[in-house]
Design a protein around this motif. Structure first.
Motif, PDB file in Angstrom:
ATOM      1  N   SER B 184      45.734   2.135  68.234  1.00 49.87           N
ATOM      2  CA  SER B 184      45.884   3.296  67.249  1.00 49.87           C
ATOM      3  C   SER B 184      44.487   4.154  67.273  1.00 49.87           C
ATOM      4  O   SER B 184      44.760   5.535  67.023  1.00 49.87           O
ATOM      5  N   LEU B 185      43.678   3.556  66.758  1.00 47.74           N
ATOM      6  CA  LEU B 185      42.279   3.959  65.965  1.00 47.74           C
ATOM      7  C   LEU B 185      41.738   5.064  68.078  1.00 47.74           C
ATOM      8  O   LEU B 185      40.970   6.057  67.288  1.00 47.74           O
ATOM      9  N   ILE B 186      42.091   4.269  68.914  1.00 49.93           N
ATOM     10  CA  ILE B 186      41.137   5.639  70.390  1.00 49.93           C
ATOM     11  C   ILE B 186      42.284   5.991  69.987  1.00 49.93           C
ATOM     12  O   ILE B 186      41.876   7.702  71.014  1.00 49.93           O
ATOM     13  N   ALA B 187      43.435   6.109  69.419  1.00 50.11           N
ATOM     14  CA  ALA B 187      44.431   7.681  70.319  1.00 50.11           C
ATOM     15  C   ALA B 187      43.511   9.033  68.704  1.00 50.11           C
ATOM     16  O   ALA B 187      43.153   9.952  68.957  1.00 50.11           O
ATOM     17  N   LEU B 188      43.477   8.030  67.863  1.00 53.37           N
ATOM     18  CA  LEU B 188      42.524   8.706  66.785  1.00 53.37           C
ATOM     19  C   LEU B 188      41.719   9.580  67.239  1.00 53.37           C
ATOM     20  O   LEU B 188      41.079  10.809  67.158  1.00 53.37           O
ATOM     21  N   MET B 189      40.736   8.757  68.030  1.00 56.87           N
ATOM     22  CA  MET B 189      39.779   9.340  68.156  1.00 56.87           C
ATOM     23  C   MET B 189      39.418  10.411  69.925  1.00 56.87           C
ATOM     24  O   MET B 189      38.986  10.702  69.895  1.00 56.87           O
ATOM     25  N   GLY B 190      40.708  10.422  70.051  1.00 49.33           N
ATOM     26  CA  GLY B 190      40.976  11.806  70.999  1.00 49.33           C
ATOM     27  C   GLY B 190      40.738  12.521  70.453  1.00 49.33           C
ATOM     28  O   GLY B 190      40.988  13.759  70.926  1.00 49.33           O
ATOM     29  N   GLN B 191      42.401  12.434  69.328  1.00 51.43           N
ATOM     30  CA  GLN B 191      42.555  13.389  68.886  1.00 51.43           C
ATOM     31  C   GLN B 191      41.473  14.315  68.027  1.00 51.43           C
ATOM     32  O   GLN B 191      41.693  15.800  68.126  1.00 51.43           O
ATOM     33  N   THR B 192      40.857  13.224  67.807  1.00 50.45           N
ATOM     34  CA  THR B 192      38.999  13.874  67.073  1.00 50.45           C
ATOM     35  C   THR B 192      38.656  14.539  67.943  1.00 50.45           C
ATOM     36  O   THR B 192      37.475  14.836  66.948  1.00 50.45           O
ATOM     37  N   LYS B 193      38.741  13.942  69.158  1.00 55.94           N
ATOM     38  CA  LYS B 193      37.687  14.978  70.677  1.00 55.94           C
ATOM     39  C   LYS B 193      36.469  13.487  69.951  1.00 55.94           C
ATOM     40  O   LYS B 193      35.524  13.844  71.472  1.00 55.94           O
ATOM     41  N   ILE B 231      43.994   8.642  57.154  1.00 52.48           N
ATOM     42  CA  ILE B 231      42.935   9.390  57.780  1.00 52.48           C
ATOM     43  C   ILE B 231      44.351  10.173  58.797  1.00 52.48           C
ATOM     44  O   ILE B 231      44.128  11.888  58.582  1.00 52.48           O
ATOM     45  N   ASN B 232      45.264   9.153  59.885  1.00 51.66           N
ATOM     46  CA  ASN B 232      45.780  10.817  59.839  1.00 51.66           C
ATOM     47  C   ASN B 232      46.817  11.265  59.406  1.00 51.66           C
ATOM     48  O   ASN B 232      47.383  12.124  59.498  1.00 51.66           O
ATOM     49  N   LYS B 233      47.785  10.803  57.737  1.00 55.48           N
ATOM     50  CA  LYS B 233      47.831  11.714  56.902  1.00 55.48           C
ATOM     51  C   LYS B 233      47.402  12.646  56.648  1.00 55.48           C
ATOM     52  O   LYS B 233      47.907  13.692  56.682  1.00 55.48           O
ATOM     53  N   LYS B 234      46.292  12.759  56.749  1.00 54.69           N
ATOM     54  CA  LYS B 234      45.339  13.972  56.000  1.00 54.69           C
ATOM     55  C   LYS B 234      45.041  14.647  56.967  1.00 54.69           C
ATOM     56  O   LYS B 234      44.843  15.878  57.106  1.00 54.69           O
ATOM     57  N   LEU B 235      44.826  13.878  58.477  1.00 55.80           N
ATOM     58  CA  LEU B 235      44.612  15.049  59.439  1.00 55.80           C
ATOM     59  C   LEU B 235      45.976  16.114  59.718  1.00 55.80           C
ATOM     60  O   LEU B 235      46.057  17.280  60.143  1.00 55.80           O
ATOM     61  N   ASN B 236      47.012  15.413  59.337  1.00 53.53           N
ATOM     62  CA  ASN B 236      48.488  16.213  60.108  1.00 53.53           C
ATOM     63  C   ASN B 236      49.070  16.683  58.946  1.00 53.53           C
ATOM     64  O   ASN B 236      50.281  16.989  58.895  1.00 53.53           O
ATOM     65  N   LYS B 237      48.148  16.787  57.875  1.00 49.72           N
ATOM     66  CA  LYS B 237      49.078  17.670  57.209  1.00 49.72           C
ATOM     67  C   LYS B 237      48.980  18.696  56.462  1.00 49.72           C
ATOM     68  O   LYS B 237      48.444  19.570  57.492  1.00 49.72           O
TER      69      LYS B 237
END
Lengths: 237, 237
Positions: B184-193, B231-237
C-alpha cells in the motif's frame, strides 16, 4: 584442515550415498574418505551426487575389511543411533569434537555403518568410542550422508572457535598395534582354555572394551606384547 | 514439537530432495512442510526417499507463490549461502534458533531456495531475517536436504536445553498484514511520483528492509495502515 580425520563408510549399499557423503564432507573441509566393502564403487551414481567434489571420490581408499581400514588410526569412533547393551565408552557429539580438536597429533577414523543395519556389534568392538547423534524419539532414521553432514558440520563449526590446549601430546598406539595385542591375548586365552566355544563371544567383547578404554600408548602395547610373548615361550617350551 | 515452525522449499527442481527433506525434518521432530512451485510433486521419487515419513509429504501444503506461503507467518527467515549486498538483517544459526525458541507464540517459516540458485533477491525481501550455515571457504555447495538437516538438528539439539524466558509475549504482525501495508505504501509512493520506473527497484528493496527490521506488531501495522488510508483519502478527495 582435518587432515588427521578420516570418514569411514562400512558396507554401504547405495553408491549415491557415497557421492552425497563426499559432498557433505567437502562443504565442511573434509577430504579423506575410506570405504569398506562398498556394494558399488566407483559408480556413475556416486559421481552424479558428488557435485564439484569428484576429487574426494578419486582419492577415496577402498578396503576389504574394517580391520584394515582402522589399522593406521590411533582413535576409532563409531556412529550408532541405537543405545547398545555393550558398555563401549560413549561420547556425546561435543565430547567427540573436543577429543579430536584437542589432539591434532592423533589420527582419527569416524566410522559410519550400513544404511539399514548400522555398525555391527563386532564392528563396534574395533571402536574406542561410540557416538550418537541426537534424534527425535519417534523417528531416528537419519540418512547416511545426512549423518556425515551433521558430524562434519559440528567439527567445522567448533574448529573456528576451538583453542587447542597445550597439554603433553599422547603417543597413542595405533589400532593395528592394539588389536594385534588383543588378538594375541585372545589366542592365548583359547590355548589356556580360559576361552571356550561357549564363552568366546562374550569374553572377546569384554576384552576389546577393556583395552579400548585403556587408551593404550605404543610403549604400553609393546610391553603387553612382551608379556604375552614371554608367556607363550614358557607355554610352548 | 516445533508445531509453530514451517519448513518452506521454494522452486525445488528435484523431487528426490523433497523426500530427503521430509526425512531430515522428521528425524528432528519437524512435520510441517510448505512447497512453493515444486517442479514435480507429488512424485514417486519423493516418496522413495521419504523412508518412514510419507505422512510429512501427505500433509505438505503446495503454494503457487512465496507471498501466499509466507502470509500467515509472523517471522520469515530465509537461508542463503551467499553474503548479499542487500542489507537484510542477518542472524547466525544460534541467534536464529534462540529467536524461535524464545517466541513459541509466533509462527515461523524457515525458507530454502532452489538447488542451484537459492533464494532470489526478491524472495529475500519477503524475509525478516537471513541466515547462513557456516561452510568451508573452498566449497559451499550444501545439498538442499542437507541444509534442512543441519538447521532442524540445531533446533532439536537446542530445544532440549533451552529455558524459555518469561518476557512479555510480542503480538507480532503476520507477514500478510505487514506486506499489505508495504505494498500500500509503495502504491502510494508511485501515486506521489516519489517512486519512478528508474528508482522503483532500489526503493522497494529499501522499504521492505526497513519495515522488516522494525519487527512490527499487529497494532503498529494497523496504525500505519490508518495513516496511509488517511493520506489516500485526502489525495483522492
Amino acid at each position: 584442515m582435518f587432515s588427521n580425520v578420516h570418514i569411514v563408510l562400512v558396507n554401504t549399499s547405495h553408491p549415491g550415498n557415497i557421492g552425497s557423503t563426499a559432498r557433505a564432507m567437502k562443504t565442511m573441509g573434509f577430504k579423506k574418505l575410506l570405504l569398506v566393502n562398498p556394494k558399488e564403487f566407483p559408480s556413475a551414481k556416486s559421481d552424479a551426487l558428488a557435485v564439484g567434489c569428484i576429487d574426494v571420490l578419486e582419492k577415496a581408499k577402498v578396503f576389504s575389511s574394517l580391520d584394515d581400514a582402522v589399522a593406521s588410526a590411533n582413535v576409532n569412533i563409531g556412529l550408532s543411533v541405537r543405545t547398545r547393551k555393550a558398555s563401549i565408552p560413549t561420547l556425546n557429539v561435543n565430547e567427540c569434537i573436543n577429543h579430536v580438536l584437542s589432539n591434532n597429533n592423533l589420527k582419527y577414523n569416524i566410522i559410519f555403518g550400513n544404511e539399514s543395519s548400522g555398525l555391527s556389534n563386532s564392528d563396534l568392538l574395533k571402536c574406542d568410542y561410540m557416538v550418537s547423534i541426537p534424534t527425535h524419539k519417534d523417528y531416528n532414521s537419519l540418512n547416511l550422508s545426512a549423518a556425515v553432514q551433521l558430524i562434519t558440520y559440528e567439527f567445522y563449526k567448533h574448529s573456528n572457535t576451538h583453542i587447542s590446549n597445550k597439554k603433553k601430546p599422547i603417543v597413542r598406539a595405533t589400532a593395528k598395534e592394539k588389536n594385534y595385542f588383543i588378538e594375541s591375548l585372545i589366542a592365548l586365552m583359547g590355548q589356556t582354555k580360559f576361552m571356550s566355544v561357549k564363552n568366546s563371544k562374550s569374553l572377546t567383547k569384554k576384552i576389546y572394551i577393556l583395552f579400548n578404554k585403556a587408551n593404550l600408548e605404543s610403549d604400553e602395547v609393546n610391553m603387553l606384547l612382551g608379556m604375552l610373548n614371554s608367556i607363550n615361550k614358557k607355554l610352548n617350551k
